[in-house]
Design a protein around this motif. Structure first.
Motif, PDB file in Angstrom:
ATOM      1  N   THR A 151       0.870  -1.165   0.000  1.00  0.00           N
ATOM      2  CA  THR A 151       0.000   0.000   0.000  1.00  0.00           C
ATOM      3  C   THR A 151       0.910   1.218   0.000  1.00  0.00           C
ATOM      4  N   ASP A 161     -12.833   5.936  -2.046  1.00  0.00           N
ATOM      5  CA  ASP A 161     -13.422   6.634  -3.175  1.00  0.00           C
ATOM      6  C   ASP A 161     -13.659   5.613  -4.287  1.00  0.00           C
ATOM      7  N   ASP A 174     -12.794   4.693  -8.363  1.00  0.00           N
ATOM      8  CA  ASP A 174     -11.970   4.955  -9.541  1.00  0.00           C
ATOM      9  C   ASP A 174     -12.733   4.445 -10.761  1.00  0.00           C
ATOM     10  N   GLN A 205     -11.076   2.965  -4.613  1.00  0.00           N
ATOM     11  CA  GLN A 205      -9.726   3.508  -4.476  1.00  0.00           C
ATOM     12  C   GLN A 205      -9.552   3.839  -2.997  1.00  0.00           C
ATOM     13  N   TYR A 206      -8.465   3.364  -2.408  1.00  0.00           N
ATOM     14  CA  TYR A 206      -8.233   3.532  -0.972  1.00  0.00           C
ATOM     15  C   TYR A 206      -7.114   4.533  -0.746  1.00  0.00           C
ATOM     16  N   ASN A 207      -7.425   5.580   0.009  1.00  0.00           N
ATOM     17  CA  ASN A 207      -6.454   6.625   0.304  1.00  0.00           C
ATOM     18  C   ASN A 207      -6.223   6.670   1.804  1.00  0.00           C
ATOM     19  N   TYR A 208      -4.966   6.684   2.182  1.00  0.00           N
ATOM     20  CA  TYR A 208      -4.571   6.742   3.583  1.00  0.00           C
ATOM     21  C   TYR A 208      -4.168   8.174   3.899  1.00  0.00           C
ATOM     22  N   VAL A 209      -4.834   8.776   4.872  1.00  0.00           N
ATOM     23  CA  VAL A 209      -4.585  10.158   5.240  1.00  0.00           C
ATOM     24  C   VAL A 209      -4.025  10.168   6.660  1.00  0.00           C
TER      25      VAL A 209
END
Length: 101
Positions: free
Chosen positions: A35, A83, A85, A92-96
Motif C-alpha cells: 500500500t 473513493d 476509480d 480507491q483507498y487513500n490513507y490520510v
C-alpha cells in the motif's frame, strides 16, 4: 481513525457486493502486497455484518464499513478514505495521516 466512504464508492459496494441496509464490510491488513503506507502488506476486505469490537466504523447508506480492534496495527496513524476509480471500476483507498499515536 476515521473511515470516509464517498457516494460513488458506496454505490459500487452496493452494486458489486449486493450490500443493503444493515449489511457490512470489514477492512483488514493481510500479508503480501503493498500500500502507499505499508510494504509487504495489503488492504483486504470481506463482507461482515457483525462488527465485534470495532476500532473504527462508518455508516453510509445503511451499510457499516469498519475495522476491528485486532487490525489497529495496519491502520494506526491513518484515516481511510474510500473513493471510486471510474477508470478501473473499483474502489480507491487513500490513507490520510492523522494525529493518532
Amino acid at each position: 481513525m476515521k473511515i470516509t466512504v464517498t457516494d460513488q464508492a458506496s454505490k459500487w459496494f452496493q452494486d458489486e457486493m449486493g450490500l443493503s441496509n444493515g449489511r457490512g464490510v470489514r477492512f483488514y491488513g493481510k500479508v503480501y502486497g503493498k500500500t502507499p503506507v505499508h510494504d509487504g502488506f495489503s488492504l483486504a476486505l470481506t463482507p461482515d455484518d457483525h462488527p465485534d469490537k470495532p476500532y473504527a466504523i462508518a455508516q453510509k447508506d445503511g451499510v457499516n464499513y469498519f475495522v476491528q480492534e485486532d487490525d489497529r496495527w495496519f491502520f494506526k496513524g491513518y484515516d481511510l478514505v474510500i473513493d471510486y476509480d471510474a477508470s478501473a471500476d473499483s474502489p480507491q483507498y487513500n490513507y490520510v495521516e492523522n494525529d493518532e499515536l
